[in-house]
Design an enzyme around this catalytic site. Structure first.
Site, short mmCIF file in Angstrom:
data_model
loop_
_atom_site.label_atom_id
_atom_site.label_comp_id
_atom_site.label_asym_id
_atom_site.label_seq_id
_atom_site.Cartn_x
_atom_site.Cartn_y
_atom_site.Cartn_z
N CYS A 180 0.86 -1.18 0.00
CA CYS A 180 0.00 0.00 0.00
C CYS A 180 0.90 1.23 0.00
O CYS A 180 2.11 1.15 0.04
CB CYS A 180 -0.87 0.01 1.24
N ARG A 222 1.60 1.45 -6.76
CA ARG A 222 1.88 0.36 -5.81
C ARG A 222 0.65 -0.51 -5.56
O ARG A 222 0.76 -1.58 -4.98
CB ARG A 222 2.32 0.96 -4.47
N TRP A 270 -3.81 -2.03 -1.24
CA TRP A 270 -3.72 -3.25 -2.06
C TRP A 270 -3.99 -4.38 -1.08
O TRP A 270 -3.17 -4.68 -0.23
CB TRP A 270 -2.31 -3.33 -2.65
N ASN A 275 0.81 0.76 6.54
CA ASN A 275 1.36 -0.17 5.55
C ASN A 275 2.03 -1.29 6.28
O ASN A 275 2.71 -1.03 7.28
CB ASN A 275 2.50 0.50 4.76
N GLY A 276 1.91 -2.51 5.79
CA GLY A 276 2.60 -3.63 6.44
C GLY A 276 1.57 -4.63 6.95
O GLY A 276 0.41 -4.61 6.53
N GLU A 304 11.20 -20.58 -17.95
CA GLU A 304 10.97 -19.20 -17.53
C GLU A 304 12.18 -18.31 -17.88
O GLU A 304 12.01 -17.19 -18.35
CB GLU A 304 10.68 -19.18 -16.02
N LYS A 354 11.94 -15.08 -20.31
CA LYS A 354 12.38 -13.74 -19.91
C LYS A 354 13.29 -13.15 -20.99
O LYS A 354 13.15 -12.00 -21.38
CB LYS A 354 13.15 -13.77 -18.58
N GLU A 390 11.35 -12.30 -24.36
CA GLU A 390 10.39 -11.20 -24.42
C GLU A 390 11.04 -9.83 -24.32
O GLU A 390 10.49 -8.87 -24.83
CB GLU A 390 9.24 -11.37 -23.42
N HIS A 449 17.89 -36.14 -27.78
CA HIS A 449 16.85 -36.68 -28.67
C HIS A 449 16.54 -35.73 -29.82
O HIS A 449 15.48 -35.79 -30.41
CB HIS A 449 15.59 -36.98 -27.86
N LYS A 486 0.82 -6.06 -20.85
CA LYS A 486 0.95 -6.62 -19.50
C LYS A 486 -0.15 -7.63 -19.22
O LYS A 486 0.07 -8.65 -18.60
CB LYS A 486 0.93 -5.48 -18.48
#
Ligand code: M6R
Length: 599
Positions: free
Chosen positions: A2, A27, A75, A99-100, A475, A479, A482, A498, A594
């Site tokens: 947050c 955020r 958030w 926050n937290g 992955e 990365k 892209e 193979h 996104k």
């Protein structure tokens, strides 16, 4: 993830608070709110959704002259994104933003005789403060007693009619800055809102707390009174939002170590894993699991499949959502259907979820955005709590998704009793160690920067790994693809012979994931085969490997998942440094969005 702001002064309080929140909106923004106190008169306003909803809602609030104000953009972590759960939280005469995460909020709540209206951990702070003020009759002492009782992470701003010209503040584990411009005092959880307002700033350290009023900051470190160290604020807005990093992707890579702690918070205890989102009753009768996702989330899903099978011995299949949709899948009601999505809006994943629901399966979403379409549709959700992810190339969303799956695997193992005590303890300790494995080592980053210049050409990359390091290889390749636009493929190392090994020559770059704790000898012989055919080898391992052309040494860990996490960071940084050298916009790669909300 947050954001908070605060202000003491006479210069258009409302405008500073709203402008400040705007700077922090990146955020997270499932709800927002503010409270302004002028003597005995309080104005409070909260709204769900984007900040513009709050702006519209508080249009009629007029504030002239001196006052104190606090505001928050939320958030969700504890409790749904509703107006009641939005900050500021209030008691009879005091208001707080935070926050937290307050870890012991349940115990504190039980000890208080107050009326709670939200499902948040934050509300306990304001009721505890009011109880303390009744007993101690002194707002400063009451505030200190309050923060002394809290366990967890926090940045807190509190205003009260008992001291209407002051803001009480405290920091432990979450960022908070106090700024000054003559008599005016500002607060924010990052630099961005302060730019153009505060001339000088003091970055609060953990354990620091105090009170401000017009032109005056009283600061304490634990029990000691100290002097604030104000220094000029010189940063510009764009840099401030990126926290001083060159790209959001870089910032998000660096914050993974902190973010993963939020993913774990309240879910890991000394005794094991617990999720308030699910229970054994819900999972009763489940004999298999199907995971469905796209892109990076699919790679997290594949990793989760290895973990669940290893730890809980439940059979798992993992499918690409766009394939699953059209293959007329066979679905059984005793299968738990898990969808994974950062955004919660990916069209193919959403459609797969609808199909599973229609077939009567129990559904679980692992998602980063509360109230998203996927979260609304699934029976249950476990939020990854990664905070907003701006870089198109997913980083912290991935590592938090894998963490949720790892904890979920252990949760299933606990109820199925598939691990003995020492195995269970080993998993738990490794989970708790993950923030260390995700911490970016500056020397490592420097090394990868230098190394990147050797990997700008060639006719392609193979990222290879075995077992759970195979999805990590996928992955790593994604990365690189892209953001660098270079051709890369992730492959199971044992499968190279193979077919793909035919491509091996010095212009074929092999990025080999060689964990000490999982099938080391097997992967080693796969890499030797490639080296014998002259592929250029970049080995990532904690064990020296003589045949490597380049060697990236990770720390010695005693659990393969800690190697997995450190290697994830290495792969993210390597892709980013190659892309930067090629002059690409790392945060906004060509042709990509996104969130893919179309088929
Ligand atoms: O929001 P989702 O997790 O559902 O998104 C899925 C993919 O579109 C996403 O992971 C994509 O592959 C990223 N750009 C990868 O970095």
């Amino acid at each position: 993830m947050c954001g908070i702001v605060g202000y003491v002064g006479s210069n258009d309080i409302k405008n500073f608070l709203l402008e400040g929140l705007k700077e922090l909106e990146y955020r997270g923004y499932d709800s927002a709110g503010m409270a302004i106190l002028q003597d005995d008169s309080l104005k409070i306003c909260k709204a769900v959704g984007k900040l513009e909803n709050l702006q519209k809602k508080c249009q009629d609030i007029k504030v002239d002259g001196f006052g104190v104000g606090i505001a928050h953009t939320r958030w969700a972590t504890h409790g749904k994104p509703t107006e009641l759960n939005a900050h500021p939280h209030f008691g009879e005469f005091s208001y707080v933003v935070h926050n937290g995460i307050i870890e012991n909020y349940k115990e504190l709540k039980e000890s208080l005789d107050a009326k709670f209206v939200s499902q948040t951990d934050t509300e306990v702070i304001v009721h505890l403060f009011e109880k303390n003020i009744e007993e101690l009759k002194d707002p400063l002492k009451a505030f200190k007693a309050t923060i002394d009782a809290l366990k967890g992470a926090y940045a807190i701003l509190l205003i009260t009619k008992a001291a209407p010209d002051k803001i009480f503040f405290a920091k432990e584990g979450s960022p908070l800055i106090v700024g000054r411009n003559g008599d005016e005092i500002y607060f924010a959880s990052s630099d961005a809102p302060l730019i153009g307002y505060a001339k000088e700033v003091h970055y609060l350290e953990d354990g620091e707390w105090g009170v401000v009023q017009r032109g005056e900051v009283q600061l304490f470190s634990h029990d000691q009174k100290i002097e604030p160290e104000f220094k000029p604020l010189t940063i510009n807005k764009e840099l401030a939002q990126k926290g001083g990093y060159r790209f959001f992707m870089e910032k998000e890579i660096y914050e993974q170590s902190d973010v993963i702690t939020e993913t774990m918070m309240g879910r890991i205890t000394e005794n094991g894993v617990d999720f308030e989102e699910i229970d054994e009753e819900y999972l009763k009768g489940i004999t298999s699991i199907k995971i469905c996702a796209c892109g990076t989330s699919y790679h997290a899903g594949l990793s989760g499949a290895y973990l669940i099978e290893k730890l809980a011995r439940v059979p798992v299949t993992c499918e690409i959502a766009s394939e699953f949709r059209y293959k007329d899948p066979v679905l059984h009601k005793d299968t738990l259907f898990i969808v994974i999505s950062q955004s919660g809006e990916t069209a193919d994943t959403l459609e797969a979820l609808k199909m599973a629901k229609n077939a009567g399966l129990k559904t679980l979403a692992i998602c980063n955005v509360d109230n998203s379409s996927i979260v609304r549709l699934a029976d249950r959700t476990i939020l990854t709590r990664a905070g907003i992810e701006k870089g198109v190339a997913s980083t912290k969303a991935f590592t938090t998704q894998v963490m949720v799956l790892w904890m979920f695997a252990l949760y299933l193992a606990q109820s199925a009793k598939t691990l003995d005590e020492s195995q269970h303890k080993k998993e738990l300790e490794a989970i708790m160690h993950t923030p260390h494995a995700l911490k970016v080592d500056e020397n490592m980053h420097e090394r990868l920067k230098r190394l990147s210049k050797r990997y700008l050409h060639g006719h392609g990359f193979f990222f290879i790994g075995r077992d759970i390091f195979f999805p990590l290889a996928l992955e790593g390749a994604l990365k690189l693809k892209e953001i660098s636009y270079l051709h890369a493929e992730g492959y199971p190392a044992g499968e190279m012979k193979h077919g793909p090994i035919a491509l091996a020559d010095p212009e074929l770059f092999t990025i080999a994931l060689m964990p000490k704790n999982l099938l080391y000898d097997k992967i080693k012989s796969n890499v030797e085969e490639l080296s014998a055919r002259d592929s250029t080898i970049c080995a990532i391992s904690s064990l020296e490997f003589d045949l490597a052309d380049d060697f990236v040494r990770i720390h010695e860990w005693d659990h393969f998942m800690l190697e997995y996490y450190e290697m994830a960071v290495v792969l993210q940084l390597l892709a980013m440094e190659i892309a930067i050298r090629l002059g690409n916009d790392v945060d906004m790669p060509r042709n990509l969005a996104k969130s893919v909300t179309v088929e």
